[in-house]
Design a protein around this motif. Structure first.
Motif, short mmCIF file in Angstrom:
data_model
loop_
_atom_site.label_atom_id
_atom_site.label_comp_id
_atom_site.label_asym_id
_atom_site.label_seq_id
_atom_site.Cartn_x
_atom_site.Cartn_y
_atom_site.Cartn_z
N CYS A 128 0.94 -6.00 1.78
CA CYS A 128 1.38 -4.86 2.59
C CYS A 128 2.06 -5.32 3.88
O CYS A 128 1.55 -6.22 4.56
CB CYS A 128 0.17 -3.98 2.93
N CYS A 151 -1.76 3.00 2.84
CA CYS A 151 -2.23 1.97 3.77
C CYS A 151 -3.38 2.55 4.62
O CYS A 151 -3.25 3.60 5.23
CB CYS A 151 -1.10 1.49 4.67
N PRO A 152 -4.51 1.84 4.66
CA PRO A 152 -5.67 2.35 5.40
C PRO A 152 -5.42 2.50 6.90
O PRO A 152 -6.16 3.20 7.59
CB PRO A 152 -6.76 1.31 5.14
N HIS A 165 1.99 -3.94 6.59
CA HIS A 165 1.13 -3.61 7.73
C HIS A 165 -0.18 -4.40 7.71
O HIS A 165 -1.13 -4.05 8.40
CB HIS A 165 0.84 -2.11 7.76
N CYS A 196 0.82 -1.24 0.00
CA CYS A 196 0.00 0.00 0.00
C CYS A 196 0.84 1.27 0.00
O CYS A 196 0.37 2.32 -0.41
CB CYS A 196 -0.86 0.08 1.26
N CYS A 213 -5.43 -3.44 7.86
CA CYS A 213 -5.18 -3.50 6.42
C CYS A 213 -5.31 -4.98 6.03
O CYS A 213 -4.75 -5.85 6.70
CB CYS A 213 -3.77 -3.00 6.14
ZN LIG Z 1 -1.61 -1.69 4.01
#
Ligand SMILES: [Zn+2]
Length: 285
Positions: A133, A87-88, A135, A83, A128
């Motif tokens: 990703c 990244c959310p 994370h 991401c 996420c």
């Molecule tokens: Zn992410």
């Protein structure tokens, strides 16, 4: 359409908690502003944490009603890569201009006035689910869930949890921790939240390892700080304090730049805390 917002509350909290990125848009009489402009222009709407709460068979925001052209995405997996800063789980501040786009047609009631001198942060999601990703929740769930520290055992245990956090924290800042059940103050590492690669501000520090930032309403049940009470009694005062304190240092020369605290700073920190206790300036952790 925004006419006026409630005193002490900011309309952006509502806008930025919309169920999809395509709904994060508002208008004043002088202009229009929307967040995640790149996704908006590409016709992509990313579901947010509030969107996760909407049942599958129910309408998700109003994006689908305005146009069917929006392609809904539940997470960032469609990128087929990590991401990065999308990244959310990363926090953003409304002052970071690249997350929004404004169009103004009346300078008198410009939409950018909404962003004047406000301190609003948001993130799209707590987790996420993009497996590419670093994370991703599969990795992050292996980390220790931080719930604040209080005694010497915590001070010994938490730094290793911070060093071995996955993925590794990119930045760490040193602060001084006055734990409620400690016998002395300790120099401790404080992680900077994921996604921040510039010099951090106070908002960017993940202080929850040491003090509970979000549970101030529980202050009444927090135990007496024995360390500060003892320090205070040495000056002949009977002042007491509840909860733990984390002291962070900012430099005078570059405004708001956070720098590491050192052992030498401890005497000054002790003095400032005791003065603040004396004048009842410290009201919470
Ligand atoms: Zn992410």
């Amino acid at each position: 359409m925004l006419s006026a917002s409630h005193k002490d509350q900011n309309i952006l909290h509502i806008i930025l908690n919309a169920p999809t990125t395509a709904n994060m848009l508002f208008m004043t009489t002088g202009g229009l502003c929307y967040f995640y402009p790149n996704f908006y222009h590409a016709g992509i709407a990313i579901q947010s944490h509030s969107g996760n709460l909407v049942p599958y068979d129910k309408k998700l925001g109003c994006a689908g009603e305005v146009t069917d052209e929006f392609e809904m995405q539940r997470d960032m997996s469609f990128l087929n890569r990590t991401c990065d800063d999308l990244c959310p789980t990363f926090w953003h501040h409304v002052q970071e201009k690249h997350w929004r786009l404004s169009v103004n047609w009346n300078v008198e009631d410009s939409v950018t006035k909404v962003f004047h001198d406000i301190d609003v942060e948001w993130r799209l999601n707590r987790e996420c689910t993009n497996s590419e990703c670093p994370h991703c929740f599969m990795v992050m769930s292996q980390n220790f869930e931080c719930a604040g520290a209080s005694n010497r055992d915590d001070v010994k245990f938490l730094p290793s949890e911070i060093w071995y956090h996955k993925p590794p924290f990119v930045q760490l800042i040193k602060g001084i921790f006055y734990g409620g059940q400690c016998h002395q103050p300790f120099l401790v590492p404080i992680p900077v939240k994921d996604g921040i690669d510039s010099p951090p501000t106070l908002d960017d520090l993940d202080i929850n390892y040491w003090v509970k930032q979000y549970k101030l309403y529980e202050c009444h049940s927090i135990a007496l700080n024995q360390l500060l009470s003892r320090m205070s009694s040495m000056t002949g005062s009977k002042e007491t304090f509840h909860g733990s304190i984390l002291v962070i240092k900012q430099t005078r020369h570059v405004p708001n730049l956070i720098v590491n605290m050192t052992k030498q700073d401890q005497l000054v920190a002790n003095f400032l805390i005791l003065s603040a206790l004396h004048y009842h300036i410290l009201t919470d952790a």
